[in-house]
Write a protein that holds these residues in place. Structure first.
Motif, PDB file in Angstrom:
ATOM      1  N   UNK A 134       3.041  -1.809  12.344  1.00 16.50           N
ATOM      2  CA  UNK A 134       3.708  -3.099  12.214  1.00 16.50           C
ATOM      3  C   UNK A 134       3.417  -3.743  10.862  1.00 16.50           C
ATOM      4  N   UNK A 135       4.442  -4.328  10.231  1.00 14.84           N
ATOM      5  CA  UNK A 135       4.263  -5.002   8.948  1.00 14.84           C
ATOM      6  C   UNK A 135       3.189  -6.083   9.072  1.00 14.84           C
ATOM      7  N   UNK A 136       2.277  -6.102   8.116  1.00 14.23           N
ATOM      8  CA  UNK A 136       1.220  -7.094   8.124  1.00 14.23           C
ATOM      9  C   UNK A 136       0.101  -6.824   9.109  1.00 14.23           C
ATOM     10  N   UNK A 137       0.058  -5.631   9.684  1.00 15.98           N
ATOM     11  CA  UNK A 137      -0.952  -5.317  10.701  1.00 15.98           C
ATOM     12  C   UNK A 137      -2.356  -5.486  10.144  1.00 15.98           C
ATOM     13  N   UNK A 138      -3.216  -6.138  10.936  1.00  9.99           N
ATOM     14  CA  UNK A 138      -4.586  -6.380  10.499  1.00  9.99           C
ATOM     15  C   UNK A 138      -5.405  -5.096  10.449  1.00  9.99           C
ATOM     16  N   UNK A 139      -4.900  -4.041  11.092  1.00  8.55           N
ATOM     17  CA  UNK A 139      -5.648  -2.790  11.084  1.00  8.55           C
ATOM     18  C   UNK A 139      -5.626  -2.098   9.719  1.00  8.55           C
ATOM     19  N   UNK A 140      -4.577  -2.286   8.951  1.00  6.86           N
ATOM     20  CA  UNK A 140      -4.470  -1.539   7.691  1.00  6.86           C
ATOM     21  C   UNK A 140      -5.613  -1.851   6.721  1.00  6.86           C
ATOM     22  N   UNK A 141      -5.901  -3.123   6.419  1.00 14.37           N
ATOM     23  CA  UNK A 141      -7.035  -3.376   5.525  1.00 14.37           C
ATOM     24  C   UNK A 141      -8.366  -2.947   6.137  1.00 14.37           C
ATOM     25  N   UNK A 142      -8.491  -2.976   7.467  1.00 12.34           N
ATOM     26  CA  UNK A 142      -9.721  -2.505   8.098  1.00 12.34           C
ATOM     27  C   UNK A 142      -9.892  -1.006   7.901  1.00 12.34           C
ATOM     28  N   UNK A 143      -8.801  -0.258   8.075  1.00 13.32           N
ATOM     29  CA  UNK A 143      -8.863   1.188   7.858  1.00 13.32           C
ATOM     30  C   UNK A 143      -9.177   1.485   6.395  1.00 13.32           C
ATOM     31  N   UNK A 144      -8.555   0.759   5.485  1.00 12.60           N
ATOM     32  CA  UNK A 144      -8.850   0.942   4.059  1.00 12.60           C
ATOM     33  C   UNK A 144     -10.336   0.746   3.773  1.00 12.60           C
ATOM     34  N   UNK A 145     -10.924  -0.237   4.412  1.00 15.48           N
ATOM     35  CA  UNK A 145     -12.311  -0.606   4.149  1.00 15.48           C
ATOM     36  C   UNK A 145     -13.309   0.335   4.825  1.00 15.48           C
ATOM     37  N   UNK A 146     -12.995   0.777   6.045  1.00 15.72           N
ATOM     38  CA  UNK A 146     -13.994   1.431   6.891  1.00 15.72           C
ATOM     39  C   UNK A 146     -13.901   2.952   6.944  1.00 15.72           C
ATOM     40  N   UNK A 147     -12.706   3.504   6.738  1.00 13.27           N
ATOM     41  CA  UNK A 147     -12.473   4.922   7.001  1.00 13.27           C
ATOM     42  C   UNK A 147     -12.568   5.729   5.709  1.00 13.27           C
ATOM     43  N   UNK A 148     -13.347   6.807   5.769  1.00 10.77           N
ATOM     44  CA  UNK A 148     -13.525   7.651   4.578  1.00 10.77           C
ATOM     45  C   UNK A 148     -12.240   8.383   4.225  1.00 10.77           C
ATOM     46  N   UNK A 149     -11.586   8.967   5.219  1.00 14.50           N
ATOM     47  CA  UNK A 149     -10.349   9.705   4.994  1.00 14.50           C
ATOM     48  C   UNK A 149      -9.645   9.916   6.325  1.00 14.50           C
ATOM     49  N   UNK A 150      -8.348  10.217   6.236  1.00 16.67           N
ATOM     50  CA  UNK A 150      -7.567  10.663   7.391  1.00 16.67           C
ATOM     51  C   UNK A 150      -7.052  12.056   7.081  1.00 16.67           C
ATOM     52  N   UNK A 151      -7.303  12.995   7.976  1.00 18.17           N
ATOM     53  CA  UNK A 151      -6.803  14.358   7.807  1.00 18.17           C
ATOM     54  C   UNK A 151      -5.653  14.585   8.789  1.00 18.17           C
ATOM     55  N   UNK A 152      -4.790  15.529   8.443  1.00 20.94           N
ATOM     56  CA  UNK A 152      -3.593  15.792   9.239  1.00 20.94           C
ATOM     57  C   UNK A 152      -3.669  17.166   9.884  1.00 20.94           C
ATOM     58  N   UNK A 153      -3.164  17.266  11.106  1.00 20.74           N
ATOM     59  CA  UNK A 153      -3.130  18.543  11.821  1.00 20.74           C
ATOM     60  C   UNK A 153      -1.695  18.833  12.264  1.00 20.74           C
TER      61      UNK A 153
END
Length: 316
Positions: free
Chosen positions: A233-252
């Motif tokens: 969702x546009x403006x989702x509060x999760x996006x900056x949290x993921x940017x701050x907290x998560x080292x990487x996202x891998x794809x399968x």
């Protein structure tokens, strides 16, 4: 900003609805991955998914018994249905027309109003938000809601209570509510702890957004990890949290997800949905660097999978 105190509040709020789930040592995955691997069996949670945590936290957050509207491919809807029935709150659940038959069948056991609107999650979410606005009811997002994120964060507390010296947490990612909540607690306890997200290649909006540096909309293809599918969702509060907290996202890939589902059934006698198996796929395929001799927890987030899907996966 959400804090660990919000997670503790959510934990107290959910007492009597949500229960701890086991942490199991995986000897075969430890051997294959070259790391000490544990499986967090949230697939054993009531309703068969972690989503009950965020749903119960949001429903019981002090806004009274005002009716709610939620949108989900299934697991968030099951969590809302269970918590609403427990608390005596009226709930309307909007599902996409492609929702899992297993999850639909489970939802029909609860006293909720089911609506099927939109061909996919994105269309269903937009319809649910319009409906909540028109009816003056609370909309509870499966990820973009502070009380939902705090509820999911209780998993981080639980994991580190069970394994205080964990060094890497591997978590499925859809809209980012689960990994954000876990990260808020985990990083407060141990700033050096590594948080790794996993998404399906066929629907990886958060991964694409991280690469772009801002939220982007992508085209999706059908995936076994249907609970993770959809744009953010546009403006989702999760996006900056993921940017701050998560080292990487891998794809399968889809074959890798199917292979992980089969592996879990063969090696641990665990039946999980594709959205849970993505974490195991990432470990089996060696997609996460730097795991040698680390203590790793792979989260198995849910088990709600249709029999037809299981049969197809077993024969693929």
């Amino acid at each position: 900003m959400l804090t660990p105190a919000d997670i503790l509040t959510a934990h107290r709020r959910m007492a009597g609805i949500v229960y701890p789930t086991p942490l199991e040592y995986s000897r075969p995955l430890t051997r294959l991955a070259g790391a000490e691997v544990f499986l967090k069996l949230e697939c054993a949670q009531v309703t068969g998914s972690f989503k009950i945590r965020g749903a119960a936290s949001a429903l019981l957050s002090g806004e009274g018994r005002w009716p709610v509207v939620a949108c989900s491919a299934g697991n968030h809807a099951l969590g809302i249905a269970y918590a609403a029935a427990h608390a005596g709150i009226d709930a309307t659940l909007v599902l996409p027309e492609n929702a899992s038959p297993a999850k639909i069948q489970a939802l029909q056991r609860y006293p909720v109003n089911l609506l099927f609107l939109g061909k996919d999650y994105d269309e269903a979410e937009a319809a649910a938000m319009r409906l909540a606005h028109e009816e003056g009811q609370r909309f509870i997002s499966p990820y973009n809601h502070p009380d939902v994120i705090a509820g999911q964060g209780t998993l981080g507390r639980e994991i580190l209570d069970q394994l205080p010296n964990a060094e890497v947490l591997v978590v499925s990612v859809g809209g980012g509510g689960l990994i954000s909540g876990i990260g808020i607690w985990a990083k407060a306890i141990n700033p050096k702890l590594r948080l790794i997200g996993v998404q399906a290649e066929h629907s990886a909006a958060m991964h694409a957004s991280l690469q772009a540096g801002h939220l982007v909309q992508i085209q999706h293809r059908p995936t076994l990890a249907d609970s993770l599918a959809g744009n953010v969702e546009a403006g989702a509060m999760t996006f900056p949290l993921v940017q701050q907290l998560v080292e990487r996202i891998v794809l399968v890939s889809e074959p890798q997800i199917a292979a992980a589902m089969r592996w879990l059934l063969d090696e641990h006698h665990l039946l999980v949905e594709g959205s849970a198996a993505v974490t195991i796929a990432a470990l089996l395929e060696g997609l996460i660097p730097g795991l040698a001799r680390q203590r790793v927890v792979a989260l198995l987030c849910g088990r709600n999978v249709a029999t037809e899907t299981v049969c197809a996966v077993m024969h693929s």
